[in-house]
Design a protein around this motif. Structure first.
Motif, PDB file in Angstrom:
ATOM      1  N   PHE A 181     -27.975  26.297 -15.828  1.00 21.04           N
ATOM      2  CA  PHE A 181     -28.774  27.334 -15.180  1.00 21.04           C
ATOM      3  C   PHE A 181     -30.028  27.547 -16.013  1.00 21.04           C
ATOM      4  O   PHE A 181     -29.946  27.928 -17.186  1.00 21.04           O
ATOM      5  N   PRO A 182     -31.216  27.296 -15.443  1.00 21.89           N
ATOM      6  CA  PRO A 182     -32.446  27.452 -16.224  1.00 21.89           C
ATOM      7  C   PRO A 182     -33.013  28.863 -16.148  1.00 21.89           C
ATOM      8  O   PRO A 182     -33.119  29.456 -15.074  1.00 21.89           O
ATOM      9  N   VAL A 183     -33.340  29.419 -17.294  1.00 24.89           N
ATOM     10  CA  VAL A 183     -34.128  30.644 -17.390  1.00 24.89           C
ATOM     11  C   VAL A 183     -35.536  30.198 -17.759  1.00 24.89           C
ATOM     12  O   VAL A 183     -35.760  29.654 -18.842  1.00 24.89           O
ATOM     13  N   ILE A 184     -36.478  30.406 -16.843  1.00 23.61           N
ATOM     14  CA  ILE A 184     -37.804  29.799 -16.966  1.00 23.61           C
ATOM     15  C   ILE A 184     -38.816  30.844 -17.406  1.00 23.61           C
ATOM     16  O   ILE A 184     -39.013  31.860 -16.728  1.00 23.61           O
ATOM     17  N   GLY A 185     -39.455  30.600 -18.535  1.00 25.76           N
ATOM     18  CA  GLY A 185     -40.484  31.488 -19.036  1.00 25.76           C
ATOM     19  C   GLY A 185     -41.870  31.021 -18.647  1.00 25.76           C
ATOM     20  O   GLY A 185     -42.065  30.311 -17.651  1.00 25.76           O
ATOM     21  N   ALA A 186     -42.846  31.385 -19.452  1.00 21.51           N
ATOM     22  CA  ALA A 186     -44.247  31.057 -19.157  1.00 21.51           C
ATOM     23  C   ALA A 186     -44.552  29.615 -19.516  1.00 21.51           C
ATOM     24  O   ALA A 186     -44.067  29.080 -20.509  1.00 21.51           O
ATOM     25  N   GLY A 187     -45.357  28.965 -18.654  1.00 22.30           N
ATOM     26  CA  GLY A 187     -45.966  27.687 -18.993  1.00 22.30           C
ATOM     27  C   GLY A 187     -45.132  26.444 -18.819  1.00 22.30           C
ATOM     28  O   GLY A 187     -45.588  25.358 -19.187  1.00 22.30           O
ATOM     29  N   VAL A 188     -43.911  26.537 -18.258  1.00 23.99           N
ATOM     30  CA  VAL A 188     -43.044  25.349 -18.224  1.00 23.99           C
ATOM     31  C   VAL A 188     -42.436  25.078 -16.855  1.00 23.99           C
ATOM     32  O   VAL A 188     -41.557  24.221 -16.731  1.00 23.99           O
ATOM     33  N   LEU A 189     -42.874  25.769 -15.808  1.00 20.96           N
ATOM     34  CA  LEU A 189     -42.242  25.603 -14.499  1.00 20.96           C
ATOM     35  C   LEU A 189     -42.257  24.153 -14.013  1.00 20.96           C
ATOM     36  O   LEU A 189     -41.218  23.629 -13.581  1.00 20.96           O
ATOM     37  N   PRO A 190     -43.384  23.420 -14.057  1.00 22.66           N
ATOM     38  CA  PRO A 190     -43.357  22.025 -13.580  1.00 22.66           C
ATOM     39  C   PRO A 190     -42.420  21.143 -14.390  1.00 22.66           C
ATOM     40  O   PRO A 190     -41.721  20.280 -13.825  1.00 22.66           O
ATOM     41  N   GLN A 191     -42.389  21.341 -15.709  1.00 23.75           N
ATOM     42  CA  GLN A 191     -41.514  20.516 -16.551  1.00 23.75           C
ATOM     43  C   GLN A 191     -40.045  20.742 -16.203  1.00 23.75           C
ATOM     44  O   GLN A 191     -39.254  19.796 -16.153  1.00 23.75           O
ATOM     45  N   VAL A 192     -39.669  21.997 -15.956  1.00 23.67           N
ATOM     46  CA  VAL A 192     -38.276  22.288 -15.598  1.00 23.67           C
ATOM     47  C   VAL A 192     -37.926  21.656 -14.262  1.00 23.67           C
ATOM     48  O   VAL A 192     -36.857  21.059 -14.095  1.00 23.67           O
ATOM     49  N   GLU A 193     -38.832  21.756 -13.291  1.00 21.65           N
ATOM     50  CA  GLU A 193     -38.550  21.200 -11.972  1.00 21.65           C
ATOM     51  C   GLU A 193     -38.397  19.687 -12.026  1.00 21.65           C
ATOM     52  O   GLU A 193     -37.554  19.105 -11.335  1.00 21.65           O
ATOM     53  N   ARG A 194     -39.184  19.026 -12.855  1.00  9.53           N
ATOM     54  CA  ARG A 194     -39.080  17.569 -12.968  1.00  9.53           C
ATOM     55  C   ARG A 194     -37.853  17.174 -13.792  1.00  9.53           C
ATOM     56  O   ARG A 194     -37.262  16.117 -13.569  1.00  9.53           O
ATOM     57  N   LEU A 195     -37.457  18.008 -14.734  1.00  7.06           N
ATOM     58  CA  LEU A 195     -36.270  17.716 -15.542  1.00  7.06           C
ATOM     59  C   LEU A 195     -35.043  17.540 -14.666  1.00  7.06           C
ATOM     60  O   LEU A 195     -34.230  16.633 -14.886  1.00  7.06           O
ATOM     61  N   PHE A 196     -34.906  18.382 -13.647  1.00 10.43           N
ATOM     62  CA  PHE A 196     -33.688  18.369 -12.847  1.00 10.43           C
ATOM     63  C   PHE A 196     -33.684  17.299 -11.757  1.00 10.43           C
ATOM     64  O   PHE A 196     -32.798  17.294 -10.900  1.00 10.43           O
ATOM     65  N   SER A 197     -34.647  16.394 -11.791  1.00  9.60           N
ATOM     66  CA  SER A 197     -34.545  15.212 -10.924  1.00  9.60           C
ATOM     67  C   SER A 197     -33.618  14.174 -11.532  1.00  9.60           C
ATOM     68  O   SER A 197     -33.279  13.174 -10.898  1.00  9.60           O
ATOM     69  N   SER A 198     -33.145  14.420 -12.780  1.00  9.30           N
ATOM     70  CA  SER A 198     -32.212  13.510 -13.448  1.00  9.30           C
ATOM     71  C   SER A 198     -30.813  13.656 -12.859  1.00  9.30           C
ATOM     72  O   SER A 198     -30.314  14.780 -12.710  1.00  9.30           O
ATOM     73  N   PRO A 199     -30.127  12.563 -12.534  1.00 10.57           N
ATOM     74  CA  PRO A 199     -28.757  12.644 -12.010  1.00 10.57           C
ATOM     75  C   PRO A 199     -27.752  13.106 -13.057  1.00 10.57           C
ATOM     76  O   PRO A 199     -26.613  13.459 -12.702  1.00 10.57           O
TER      77      PRO A 199
END
Length: 291
Positions: A7-25
């Motif tokens: 479960f990601p808790v997303i702070g400032a400045g990292v939204l695109p990185q988190v979204e791309r991280l979870f494309s990993s199987p």
């Protein structure tokens, strides 16, 4: 080994990185901390949101662990290693908050209930639902008030709303905290689309959008279809949102985000907010506060 439930808790400045991280199987982004084993704390979390972060942490069931991430260094291997360690009987993390209600009981009746009879009062700091006129058809239904955010997965990270619902219809909204600032990259059309698709439970389709394997047409400023959330004398949600985002006040005056969202059903509101580019939403809220 099964994909790591995170479960990601997303702070400032990292939204695109988190979204791309979870494309990993190897990783599974769960919709609730109750379904997670790993809490991913990504980016900068302001001090004002630290208590909310602790509450989310304590909702993750045992055994659990936390991984912090700056959004730049590699993190997938750290997450999978943490998952394997938990599966092998690794140490769990204790609660951060006391196991007590967040607010005291404030019922007024002889037996700790509401005010007159079984109505009214503010038990545990939240007002009891009371009937009120419906904004769409005048039906007398109970109104329920709840605060949502700043880490609710169906809202932009950081956005905190006080929402009043009648059934599933939004009848009032107050903005308690604006979204955390995100880089311009977060406005990419495929990421906006992926956020909406994920809310519909289509995680695989969202991953394809994030990976750029599904072409996207140009995004409008809001994707709310015409007629959605129409109110007598106030237009529909698309009209209200467009006027608010442009800072314009026509015959259907819109003074802020609250006016723009009233009349939508809960799931419609979350889809509309997900469709808005983060920078547009943050800028419009800043303009509203300045006015």
């Amino acid at each position: 080994c099964a994909a790591a439930p995170v479960f990601p808790v997303i702070g400032a400045g990292v939204l695109p990185q988190v979204e791309r991280l979870f494309s990993s199987p190897a990783l599974r982004r769960v919709p609730s901390p109750r379904e997670a084993a790993i809490l991913l704390v990504a980016g900068e979390i302001p001090e004002s949101a630290r208590e909310a972060l602790d509450r989310v942490h304590d909702q993750v069931p045992h055994p659990r662990t936390t991984v912090t991430w700056d959004g730049a260094s590699p993190v997938e291997d750290r997450l999978t290693e943490a998952w394997r360690a938990l599966c092998a009987g690794g140490k769990t993390e204790p609660d951060r908050r006391p196991d007590t209600p967040p607010n005291e009981w404030k019922g007024k009746g002889d037996h700790g209930h509401g005010g007159e009879g079984m109505m009214g009062g503010v038990p545990y700091g939240r007002p009891m639902a009371m009937p009120g006129e419906d904004v769409r058809d005048g039906l007398q239904l109970d109104r329920y008030s709840a605060r949502v955010g700043p880490f609710a997965p169906m809202l932009p990270p950081g956005l905190t709303l006080e929402v009043v619902l009648q059934g599933d219809v939004v009848v009032d909204v107050s903005v308690c905290a604006a979204p955390f600032p995100q880089p311009d990259e977060a406005d990419a059309p495929e990421l906006c689309a992926a956020r909406m698709v994920r809310l519909l439970g289509l995680d695989a389709a969202a991953a394809r959008l994030v990976q750029g394997r599904r072409p996207m047409a140009a995004f409008t400023r809001t994707t709310a279809p015409r007629g959605l959330g129409a109110l007598p004398g106030a237009g529909d949600a698309r009209e209200r949102l467009s006027g608010w985002l442009a800072g314009q006040h026509g015959p259907n005056r819109v003074d802020g985000l609250a006016d723009a969202l009233v009349g939508l059903e809960w799931h419609e509101m979350t889809l509309v907010l997900a469709s808005l580019p983060p920078s547009t939403l943050a800028r419009s809220l800043s303009m509203t506060e300045a006015a």
